[in-house]
Design an enzyme around this catalytic site. Structure first.
Site, short mmCIF file in Angstrom:
data_model
loop_
_atom_site.label_atom_id
_atom_site.label_comp_id
_atom_site.label_asym_id
_atom_site.label_seq_id
_atom_site.Cartn_x
_atom_site.Cartn_y
_atom_site.Cartn_z
N ARG A 198 0.81 -1.22 0.00
CA ARG A 198 0.00 0.00 0.00
C ARG A 198 0.85 1.27 0.00
NH1 ARG A 198 -5.14 -1.16 4.02
NH2 ARG A 198 -5.81 -3.14 3.09
N ASP B 154 -15.39 9.39 9.25
CA ASP B 154 -14.33 8.43 8.97
C ASP B 154 -13.01 9.19 8.92
OD1 ASP B 154 -14.52 5.33 7.77
OD2 ASP B 154 -12.63 6.36 7.31
#
Length: 277
Positions: free
Chosen positions: A38, A139
């Site tokens: 990632r 979030d």
């Protein structure tokens, strides 16, 4: 096979420390391959030759914008409509029993399936009274929040929903938008999306909530972080409010502030005499 960007033990330790400090995520040593996959994307996009230089950027005064992208890269956003379905009848009963408009906080909104499931549950449970409810969806990941706010989903993301729900709550795309659906305005109007890091010193949650959905978030925190977050939920819940947790999370084991009120559903524990100010 030689890695494109060597990831040293020191680099990996710095990454683990940074993501814990900024997002509370406790990365185990077994996450090394995931981290490489990632974070290396950010190195390619920035044209950087190694992890050390990227980490130096994150820790510099100029690295604040990149730090958000770093956090986005390491957050997990597995979600679906009506995930952990046993929670929604509980929410429906809570809504039906309330004489006042509900305030609900979805603390890990991801791409929007959870807060929209909450909104659909309210409409089905109390009809037009649901329009007075307030759903705050937050979030830490700004990428998924943008997608949630748009309210547009691929057809396969809503494949498990009944035809009745699809017709009532979504519009089908046509032409260039074929294969997509969009939440209807009345559903979208119930939800306010906002970025929030559960480690932040202050939260944009100003009123007590009837329900807090914090599901499959605590599993990424270590025990001290879990305890701190749960204790901060306490003054934000109404006396008879409910906390909804993930299937592998047990709030009552981590914090004495909560007691079980159903399958991964928790209510505030009675205040003991010795705990009173």
């Amino acid at each position: 096979m030689t890695a494109e960007f060597p990831l040293t033990e020191r680099d990996f330790a710095r990454i683990r420390a940074l993501i814990h400090r900024h997002a509370g995520i406790a990365l185990g040593s077994h996450k090394r391959e995931m981290v490489y996959s990632r974070v290396s994307r950010r190195l390619r996009q920035l044209g950087l030759p190694d992890f050390a230089g990227y980490l130096d950027l994150l820790e510099s005064a100029e690295g604040s914008a990149e730090c958000q992208l770093f956090i986005n890269s390491l957050t997990t956003n597995l979600t679906s409509f009506y995930r952990e379905e046993h929670h929604f009848p509980v929410l429906a009963r809570l809504a039906q029993a309330s004489r006042q408009p509900l305030a609900i906080w979805c603390a890990a909104a991801s791409t929007g399936e959870e807060p929209y499931s909450i909104a659909m549950t309210l409409f089905e449970a109390i009809g037009e009274r649901a329009t007075a409810a307030r759903i705050l969806a937050t979030d830490i990941d700004t990428d998924v929040l943008a997608r949630a706010e748009a309210g547009i989903f691929r057809q396969e993301r809503v494949g498990a929903l009944s035809p009745e729900r699809l017709k009532r709550f979504f519009s089908r795309g046509v032409g260039a938008n074929a294969g997509y659906v969009k939440v209807r305005p009345e559903l979208r109007a119930l939800v306010r999306f906002e970025r929030l890091n559960l480690l932040d010193a202050s939260w944009p949650v100003k009123e007590q909530q009837d329900a807090i959905f914090c599901r499959n978030v605590m599993i990424y925190f270590d025990k001290p972080t879990q305890k701190r977050v749960l204790e901060r939920f306490v003054p934000l819940l109404k006396p008879h409010g409910l906390l909804f947790a993930g299937h592998s999370e047990n709030a009552s084991l981590v914090s004495p502030c909560f007691r079980s009120a159903g399958q991964t559903v928790y209510s505030l524990a009675p205040v003991r005499a010795g705990d009173r100010a």
